[in-house]
Structures are given as C-alpha cells and as structure tokens.
Write a protein that holds these residues in place. Sequence first.
Motif, PDB file in Angstrom:
ATOM      1  N   LEU A 262       0.847  -1.194   0.000  1.00 49.46           N
ATOM      2  CA  LEU A 262       0.000   0.000   0.000  1.00 49.46           C
ATOM      3  C   LEU A 262       0.882   1.243   0.000  1.00 49.46           C
ATOM      4  CD1 LEU A 262      -2.772  -1.038   2.566  1.00 49.46           C
ATOM      5  CD2 LEU A 262      -2.739  -1.332   0.075  1.00 49.46           C
TER       6      LEU A 262
ATOM      7  N   TYR B 271       1.747   6.162  -4.035  1.00 55.99           N
ATOM      8  CA  TYR B 271       2.255   6.259  -5.413  1.00 55.99           C
ATOM      9  C   TYR B 271       1.708   5.162  -6.319  1.00 55.99           C
ATOM     10  CZ  TYR B 271       5.602   9.200  -2.966  1.00 55.99           C
ATOM     11  OH  TYR B 271       6.175  10.173  -2.178  1.00 55.99           O
TER      12      TYR B 271
ATOM     13  N   VAL C 207       1.390  -5.125   2.673  1.00 55.51           N
ATOM     14  CA  VAL C 207       2.559  -4.466   3.257  1.00 55.51           C
ATOM     15  C   VAL C 207       2.265  -2.987   3.477  1.00 55.51           C
ATOM     16  CG1 VAL C 207       5.018  -3.970   2.927  1.00 55.51           C
ATOM     17  CG2 VAL C 207       4.040  -6.073   1.965  1.00 55.51           C
TER      18      VAL C 207
ATOM     19  N   GLY D  84       3.995   0.680   5.214  1.00 58.37           N
ATOM     20  CA  GLY D  84       5.262   1.263   5.644  1.00 58.37           C
ATOM     21  C   GLY D  84       5.093   2.159   6.852  1.00 58.37           C
TER      22      GLY D  84
ATOM     23  N   GLU E  50       7.984   5.344   7.655  1.00 56.41           N
ATOM     24  CA  GLU E  50       8.505   6.537   6.968  1.00 56.41           C
ATOM     25  C   GLU E  50       8.739   6.213   5.495  1.00 56.41           C
ATOM     26  OE1 GLU E  50      10.696   9.981   9.517  1.00 56.41           O
ATOM     27  OE2 GLU E  50      11.802   8.166   9.063  1.00 56.41           O
TER      28      GLU E  50
ATOM     29  N   VAL F 172       9.719   3.876   2.423  1.00 52.02           N
ATOM     30  CA  VAL F 172       9.773   2.444   2.115  1.00 52.02           C
ATOM     31  C   VAL F 172      10.832   2.225   1.035  1.00 52.02           C
ATOM     32  CG1 VAL F 172       8.444   0.519   1.146  1.00 52.02           C
ATOM     33  CG2 VAL F 172       7.365   2.076   2.771  1.00 52.02           C
TER      34      VAL F 172
ATOM     35  N   VAL G  90      -0.532  -0.500  -4.482  1.00 52.13           N
ATOM     36  CA  VAL G  90      -1.924  -0.042  -4.488  1.00 52.13           C
ATOM     37  C   VAL G  90      -2.075   1.245  -3.686  1.00 52.13           C
ATOM     38  CG1 VAL G  90      -4.279  -0.654  -3.795  1.00 52.13           C
ATOM     39  CG2 VAL G  90      -2.756  -2.410  -4.698  1.00 52.13           C
TER      40      VAL G  90
ATOM     41  N   GLY H   4      -6.351   6.251  -2.861  1.00 55.34           N
ATOM     42  CA  GLY H   4      -6.262   7.669  -3.230  1.00 55.34           C
ATOM     43  C   GLY H   4      -4.792   8.028  -3.346  1.00 55.34           C
TER      44      GLY H   4
ATOM     45  N   GLN I  43      -3.086  10.533  -2.350  1.00 58.19           N
ATOM     46  CA  GLN I  43      -2.715  11.594  -1.415  1.00 58.19           C
ATOM     47  C   GLN I  43      -2.118  10.931  -0.178  1.00 58.19           C
ATOM     48  OE1 GLN I  43      -3.115  14.868  -2.018  1.00 58.19           O
ATOM     49  NE2 GLN I  43      -4.016  14.379  -4.009  1.00 58.19           N
TER      50      GLN I  43
ATOM     51  N   SER J  82      -2.364   7.761   5.990  1.00 56.49           N
ATOM     52  CA  SER J  82      -1.790   6.957   7.068  1.00 56.49           C
ATOM     53  C   SER J  82      -1.899   5.467   6.748  1.00 56.49           C
ATOM     54  CB  SER J  82      -2.553   7.289   8.355  1.00 56.49           C
ATOM     55  OG  SER J  82      -2.706   6.166   9.159  1.00 56.49           O
ATOM     56  N   GLU J  83      -0.963   4.706   7.322  1.00 53.62           N
ATOM     57  CA  GLU J  83      -0.996   3.247   7.140  1.00 53.62           C
ATOM     58  C   GLU J  83      -2.254   2.642   7.773  1.00 53.62           C
ATOM     59  OE1 GLU J  83       1.116   5.301   8.535  1.00 53.62           O
ATOM     60  OE2 GLU J  83       2.648   4.252   9.684  1.00 53.62           O
TER      61      GLU J  83
ATOM     62  N   ALA K 161      -5.153   3.463   5.335  1.00 56.55           N
ATOM     63  CA  ALA K 161      -4.941   2.743   4.075  1.00 56.55           C
ATOM     64  C   ALA K 161      -5.287   1.258   4.256  1.00 56.55           C
ATOM     65  CB  ALA K 161      -3.497   2.909   3.616  1.00 56.55           C
TER      66      ALA K 161
HETATM   67  N1  SAM Z   1       5.364   8.285   1.254  1.00 49.36           N
HETATM   68  C1  SAM Z   1       4.519   7.293   1.819  1.00 49.36           C
HETATM   69  C2  SAM Z   1       3.810   6.383   0.795  1.00 49.36           C
HETATM   70  O1  SAM Z   1       4.547   5.776   0.041  1.00 49.36           O
HETATM   71  O2  SAM Z   1       2.598   6.140   0.789  1.00 49.36           O
HETATM   72  C3  SAM Z   1       3.628   7.899   2.877  1.00 49.36           C
HETATM   73  C4  SAM Z   1       4.159   7.590   4.251  1.00 49.36           C
HETATM   74  S1  SAM Z   1       2.891   7.207   5.347  1.00 49.36           S
HETATM   75  C5  SAM Z   1       3.413   8.099   6.742  1.00 49.36           C
HETATM   76  C6  SAM Z   1       3.189   5.538   5.913  1.00 49.36           C
HETATM   77  C7  SAM Z   1       2.483   4.467   5.152  1.00 49.36           C
HETATM   78  O3  SAM Z   1       1.112   4.790   5.023  1.00 49.36           O
HETATM   79  C8  SAM Z   1       2.956   4.208   3.747  1.00 49.36           C
HETATM   80  O4  SAM Z   1       4.122   3.429   3.702  1.00 49.36           O
HETATM   81  C9  SAM Z   1       1.749   3.474   3.155  1.00 49.36           C
HETATM   82  O5  SAM Z   1       1.778   2.096   3.457  1.00 49.36           O
HETATM   83  C10 SAM Z   1       0.573   4.145   3.880  1.00 49.36           C
HETATM   84  N2  SAM Z   1      -0.112   5.153   3.059  1.00 49.36           N
HETATM   85  C11 SAM Z   1      -0.181   6.479   3.297  1.00 49.36           C
HETATM   86  N3  SAM Z   1      -0.918   7.095   2.372  1.00 49.36           N
HETATM   87  C12 SAM Z   1      -1.355   6.127   1.530  1.00 49.36           C
HETATM   88  C13 SAM Z   1      -2.175   6.116   0.371  1.00 49.36           C
HETATM   89  N4  SAM Z   1      -2.707   7.232  -0.136  1.00 49.36           N
HETATM   90  N5  SAM Z   1      -2.428   4.940  -0.229  1.00 49.36           N
HETATM   91  C14 SAM Z   1      -1.912   3.782   0.269  1.00 49.36           C
HETATM   92  N6  SAM Z   1      -1.107   3.736   1.347  1.00 49.36           N
HETATM   93  C15 SAM Z   1      -0.837   4.889   1.975  1.00 49.36           C
END
Ligand code: SAM
Length: 183
Positions: free
Chosen positions: A90, A93, A114, A116, A118, A120, A132, A135, A137, A140-141, A144
Amino acid sequence: MSAFNPSELYHKVYVLRLGHRPSRDKRVTTHVALVARAFGANGFVLETCDDKVLGSLHKVLKMWGGKMHIECGVDGLKYASSWDGDTIHLTMYGIPVERVIENIASSPKPKLVVVGSERVRREFYEIAQYNVAIGNQPHSEVSALAIFLDRLYRGQWSSIRYENARLRIVPSERGKRVVRVDG
Ligand code: SAM
C-alpha cells in the motif's frame, strides 16, 4: 445477519508492518495490528519486535476473541520476496485501489499486505505484485489498511464472529453494553 468467516474466502491474509521504531511508533503500529484483526486479516508480522505492541494485540485477542498468526524480528524484504501468493504494497504512489481490487480479490492466493512507516525501500515497489494506492494523497498506514481490507472483503468483515471471545458488545444507541460470554 449471518456470520462471515474470512478464511473461507482467503486462507491467509497477513499484514506486514515495515520499519516499526519502538521509540516513536508504538501507538500507530498497535493500531495497524488492531485494524488487521478487526478487518479480517489472520496474520500480523512486524520487522522489529516490540513487547508493548504485541502485548496489546494478545490482550485484545484474549478478551475479544479470534486467532492470529503473530511473528516479529523478520527481514521484511526477505519475508515479502519469499511470500507464496500475492504481495500487495500500500502506497500513495501506486495504482488506485478501484482499478486493481477485482484482480486481487478474485484470486484465492494468500495475500501479504505491506504497509510502511517513513520511507519504504525501492525494492518493495519492485517485488510487490501490486502497488496499491488508497487515493493518491498522503494519509496513514492505519486508514490505508482499513480501506484496503474493507474493499477486499466487500464490507463483510463487519459480520465476523470472533471465536473464544470473553466479551461481546451489544450495540446500543446510548451508553455501553458489554456482555461476558461463558465457556
Ligand atoms: N510516502 C509514503 C507512501 O509511500 O505512501 C507515505 C508515508 S505514510 C506516513 C506511511 C504508510 O502509510 C505508507 O508506507 C503506506 O503504506 C501508507 N499510506 C499512506 N498514504 C497512503 C495512500 N494514499 N495509499 C496507500 N497507502 C498509503
């Protein structure tokens, strides 16, 4: 409403939490674990062991029921690379969940989801069968994971009946009704 058993759909849905930092992530990682349980996953895997996080999960399992495979102290990349089934990473991107959920959900293969913390490592993007986005944007994990599992189970997770629960909630419009379950 009849009870829903997630294992009848997928034999294994594990959540792998990457990069847990015991000094700052206890609360969020605990919430990842609790969402995994409440939304139908039957495994939780943590790279760095943390007694506080796993203790909270064990406590919830004891009181509210359900069984989970729990593992920690693994190398996340090796774990994901050797997973026998679909690896779903997840990330904001990735490809919007709406476009891939049918492909993912229609396969009975074990699923490793999976999430993350900070940054990944790039390798995860490469080894995952699916990157996947819930959205595109940042959020949060926890959110998500909840939305992904909700889509995977088409909302049926809310009818899971947890075996060996000691406590059950009787939904009520006001106040808290909790009953003890015997035996
Ligand atoms: N730069 C990160 C990313 O690749 O999504 C955001 C970091 S966020 C603090 C920590 C985790 O939240 C990410 O590794 C991801 O698993 C999840 N996450 C945050 N936004 C998400 C989104 N829009 N779609 C899917 N997962 C997301």
